[in-house]
Every structure is written in C-alpha cells, then in structure tokens.
Design a protein around this motif. Structure first.
Motif, mmCIF file in Angstrom:
data_model
loop_
_atom_site.group_PDB
_atom_site.id
_atom_site.type_symbol
_atom_site.label_atom_id
_atom_site.label_comp_id
_atom_site.label_asym_id
_atom_site.label_seq_id
_atom_site.Cartn_x
_atom_site.Cartn_y
_atom_site.Cartn_z
ATOM 1 N N CYS A 1 0.949 -1.199 0.020
ATOM 2 C CA CYS A 1 -0.125 0.155 0.012
ATOM 3 C C CYS A 1 0.828 1.201 -0.170
ATOM 4 O O CYS A 1 0.288 2.325 -0.531
ATOM 5 N N THR A 2 2.202 1.109 0.123
ATOM 6 C CA THR A 2 2.960 2.332 0.545
ATOM 7 C C THR A 2 4.346 2.204 -0.328
ATOM 8 O O THR A 2 5.225 1.726 0.481
ATOM 9 N N PHE A 3 4.246 2.263 -1.561
ATOM 10 C CA PHE A 3 5.524 1.917 -2.294
ATOM 11 C C PHE A 3 6.477 2.587 -1.980
ATOM 12 O O PHE A 3 7.809 2.051 -1.969
ATOM 13 N N ASN B 1 10.197 4.334 -2.070
ATOM 14 C CA ASN B 1 10.889 4.125 -2.899
ATOM 15 C C ASN B 1 11.437 2.677 -3.468
ATOM 16 O O ASN B 1 12.193 2.141 -4.115
ATOM 17 N N LYS C 1 0.291 7.514 -2.835
ATOM 18 C CA LYS C 1 -0.389 8.812 -3.508
ATOM 19 C C LYS C 1 0.665 9.981 -3.760
ATOM 20 O O LYS C 1 0.124 11.010 -4.232
ATOM 21 N N ASN D 1 -4.668 7.005 -2.930
ATOM 22 C CA ASN D 1 -4.768 6.787 -1.760
ATOM 23 C C ASN D 1 -4.970 5.147 -1.125
ATOM 24 O O ASN D 1 -5.804 4.608 -1.782
ATOM 25 N N PHE D 2 -4.125 4.646 -0.047
ATOM 26 C CA PHE D 2 -4.472 3.421 0.175
ATOM 27 C C PHE D 2 -5.791 3.172 0.786
ATOM 28 O O PHE D 2 -6.417 2.078 0.916
ATOM 29 N N LEU E 1 3.709 2.688 7.457
ATOM 30 C CA LEU E 1 2.910 4.256 7.433
ATOM 31 C C LEU E 1 4.090 5.308 7.450
ATOM 32 O O LEU E 1 5.079 5.205 7.506
ATOM 33 N N ILE F 1 6.093 8.690 6.089
ATOM 34 C CA ILE F 1 6.889 9.112 4.912
ATOM 35 C C ILE F 1 7.996 8.590 4.531
ATOM 36 O O ILE F 1 8.727 8.067 5.485
ATOM 37 N N SER F 2 8.705 8.735 3.466
ATOM 38 C CA SER F 2 9.746 7.961 3.189
ATOM 39 C C SER F 2 11.051 9.069 3.406
ATOM 40 O O SER F 2 10.815 10.271 3.664
ATOM 41 N N GLN G 1 11.246 11.588 0.882
ATOM 42 C CA GLN G 1 10.314 12.999 1.101
ATOM 43 C C GLN G 1 10.697 13.894 2.054
ATOM 44 O O GLN G 1 10.581 15.088 1.977
HETATM 45 C C1 LIG Z 1 7.543 4.908 5.058
HETATM 46 S S1 LIG Z 1 7.320 5.007 3.160
HETATM 47 C C2 LIG Z 1 7.458 3.681 2.610
HETATM 48 C C3 LIG Z 1 8.545 3.044 2.222
HETATM 49 C C4 LIG Z 1 8.797 1.700 1.431
HETATM 50 N N1 LIG Z 1 7.992 0.744 2.222
HETATM 51 C C5 LIG Z 1 10.035 1.453 0.996
HETATM 52 O O1 LIG Z 1 10.493 0.453 1.152
HETATM 53 O O2 LIG Z 1 10.595 2.185 0.151
HETATM 54 C C6 LIG Z 1 5.452 5.628 2.968
HETATM 55 C C7 LIG Z 1 5.054 5.776 1.772
HETATM 56 O O3 LIG Z 1 3.681 5.723 1.739
HETATM 57 C C8 LIG Z 1 2.945 6.905 0.966
HETATM 58 N N2 LIG Z 1 1.954 7.213 1.808
HETATM 59 C C9 LIG Z 1 1.534 7.640 2.836
HETATM 60 N N3 LIG Z 1 -0.061 7.660 3.124
HETATM 61 C C10 LIG Z 1 -0.405 7.257 2.052
HETATM 62 C C11 LIG Z 1 -1.756 6.855 1.678
HETATM 63 N N4 LIG Z 1 -2.846 7.352 2.634
HETATM 64 N N5 LIG Z 1 -2.128 6.373 0.679
HETATM 65 C C12 LIG Z 1 -1.085 6.048 -0.135
HETATM 66 N N6 LIG Z 1 0.158 6.227 -0.124
HETATM 67 C C13 LIG Z 1 0.737 6.847 1.117
HETATM 68 C C14 LIG Z 1 3.985 8.080 1.238
HETATM 69 O O4 LIG Z 1 4.139 8.712 0.024
HETATM 70 C C15 LIG Z 1 5.298 7.315 1.204
HETATM 71 O O5 LIG Z 1 5.993 7.023 -0.148
#
Ligand SMILES: C[S@@+](CC[C@H](N)C(=O)[O-])C[C@H]1O[C@@H](n2cnc3c(N)ncnc32)[C@H](O)[C@@H]1O
Length: 285
Positions: A20-22, A24, A46, A70-71, A90, A92-93, A96
C-alpha cells in the motif's frame, strides 16, 4: 525490517500481494524477489514521485503494477477475498523527508506544505494560518503529545497576526521561542509530526485501510503494518483484536505474541527506523 516483512507476508509463493505504501520500492523489490512467476504485486502510493519510480520497475517486471492512489481506496480498487497479503508501511519516506521543497523537515528551510499527495488537500501553511486556536491546540496535544502545546499555540496565534507563517523556518523559530531542547530530540519534532498527520488525515486513512483489508484479503491472508507512533500502533492493535474499526464479517488473529521492532544493527544503519513497530495479523473469518 525487510526480512521480517517478507517472512510474515508471503503465505503462498504464487499469491497476489499489495504494497500500500510503495515509497522508494524497498519492500516491493523484496516481495517480488520472493514470489514466483505466477505471483503478482500491486503497489499504491499517493505521491506522484514514488509512482514514477514504480513505473520504471513495472516496465521490467510484468508481475508488478503501480497505481497512484490513496490506500484508503483499497476496496474500490480490488475484488473482495482476492489478496494473499497486504503491507502498510506508514508515514513518509526518507526521500520525502529530505526534500526541502516538501516542507516535512524542521532541519531544512522550505515552503510549509507537508502534503504527501501534492495534487490535493490543504497545505500545512493553509492549516496553520486558518485553523482556530482550539483546533491547533488539540492537534499539538493529541497527535503531537506536545507538552508545550498551549504556549506554542499562543505563539502561532500571535505570529500569524503579524504575517502568515509560510516556511518551515518560520515555524521552527516560533517553536524555539517557546521551548528548548532537554534531550537529543529536536524541539520541533512533535509539532511537525502532528501537523503532518493532521494535514494528511493519517489516522483516518489508517482506519479505512484496515477496514478495507478485512474485505479484500482471502481467508488465511496476512496483514502486515509498520507504524511509527504509539497512536497509530494502538489503532492497529485494537483493530486486530476486534475492538475498533468496521470489520464487517471478517476477523483477524494476531501472529506473534509481541510486535516486532528493528534490530540494534538496523537502527545503527538507519536511525530513522528506531521507532518502527511491526504487527502481523491473519484473516481467520
Ligand atoms: C515509509 S514510506 C514507505 C517506504 C517503502 N516501504 C520502501 O520500502 O521504500 C511511506 C510511503 O507511503 C506513502 N503514503 C503515505 N500515506 C499514504 C496513503 N494514505 N495512501 C497512499 N500512499 C501513502 C508515502 O507517499 C510514502 O511514499
């Protein structure tokens, strides 16, 4: 916590998974490495910059697809009972956080934006200049768990009467005029996190994605959530226990007696992982 995620998420090598949270792509790459040619992975993010990184991946692996979303739209994007495992990491990366133009960091001056999805929603600048004093106080107290919430809210209210608060530096200066650091933690840490969580409606989105996971997971499917804040972890834990959220007909069972935390070596390599809490649940009904 890549190994822990992969080990707990993948229940079927030919299964269908959702990241749900790609970000990087760190977790996505490792999920793809550990499933076979019949398996698949859909990633969501998102933030358009993450989605663009994902599109490059998708061009070289036909098992993988990325969607800008959005997830909390999970149940609109996927069929009921169709998924073997869902990962939600959850916050931010690092990229970001480190980009001064995004306004997430109190260490770098930049516009006070803080939106994860820059295509929509209120910026932190709009929110801080337009919200009532009562709302600011509540956000700093509850989401920020900030002890000096009253003092900081008063200083914000005074400052914005003179000129709008528009940069991260403006906000840091206001916070520093109210409190000094007694520890290694920067005095602005709690306030920045609280405003980011409010601007992006992070707790609301978390509750929705958990509810949706109950719908789209197959029986025996896994839900893996990494949170960075005790408020988030409480929502996850209570959801899994069936004490919170809208489960519909589904039920989850907690895997492991205790949540997983990063190892000493991982924290040394990546100090930002120090507050990560990983919980795993299996859909049992
Ligand atoms: C902690 S990072 C994830 C890092 C990832 N697991 C990796 O291995 O690189 C969280 C990501 O979730 C995205 N994000 C946060 N809230 C979101 C939401 N409600 N819907 C979709 N993406 C979301 C952010 O943009 C960010 O890229």
């Amino acid at each position: 916590m890549v190994r822990e995620v992969v080990n707990n998420l993948i229940v079927d090598l030919s299964g269908h998974y959702v990241d749900c949270t790609f970000g990087n792509g760190g977790h996505s790459i490792n999920i793809l490495k550990n499933i076979d040619s019949a398996g698949s992975l859909i990633a969501l993010d998102k933030d358009i910059e993450s989605v663009n990184i994902g599109k490059d991946f998708a061009a070289s692996d036909e098992r993988f697809k990325i969607i800008k979303s959005n997830f909390s739209n999970l149940s609109m994007l996927l069929e009921k009972d169709s998924i073997d495992g869902i990962l939600v990491d959850l916050g931010i990366s690092s990229s970001q956080l480190d980009d001064s133009n995004r306004g997430f960091s109190f260490r770098k001056n930049g516009p006070l934006d803080m939106r994860i999805d820059q295509d929509e929603g209120l910026t932190a600048k709009d929110w801080i200049n337009e919200s009532s004093k009562q709302e600011i106080e509540e956000v700093l107290k509850h989401l920020g768990q900030e002890r000096s919430y009253k003092k900081i809210t008063d200083a914000i209210s005074k400052s914005r009467k003179i000129k709008p608060i528009s940069s991260t530096k403006d906000l840091v200066e206001i916070i520093l005029s109210c409190k000094t650091s007694r520890s290694r933690k920067h005095p602005a840490t709690n306030v920045f996190r609280a405003i980011r969580m409010r601007v992006n409606q992070e707790l609301k989105e978390l509750s929705k994605v958990l509810d949706d996971a109950g719908k789209v997971l197959k029986l025996g499917g896994r839900l893996v959530v990494i949170s960075f804040h005790s408020i988030e972890d409480r929502i996850v834990k209570r959801f899994i226990q069936g004490k919170e959220g809208n489960h519909g007909e589904s039920k989850f069972s907690l895997i492991g007696r205790k949540p997983l935390k990063p190892s000493f070596q991982e924290i040394k390599r990546n100090p930002r992982s120090r507050s990560a809490i990983l919980r795993v649940a299996e859909k049992v009904v």
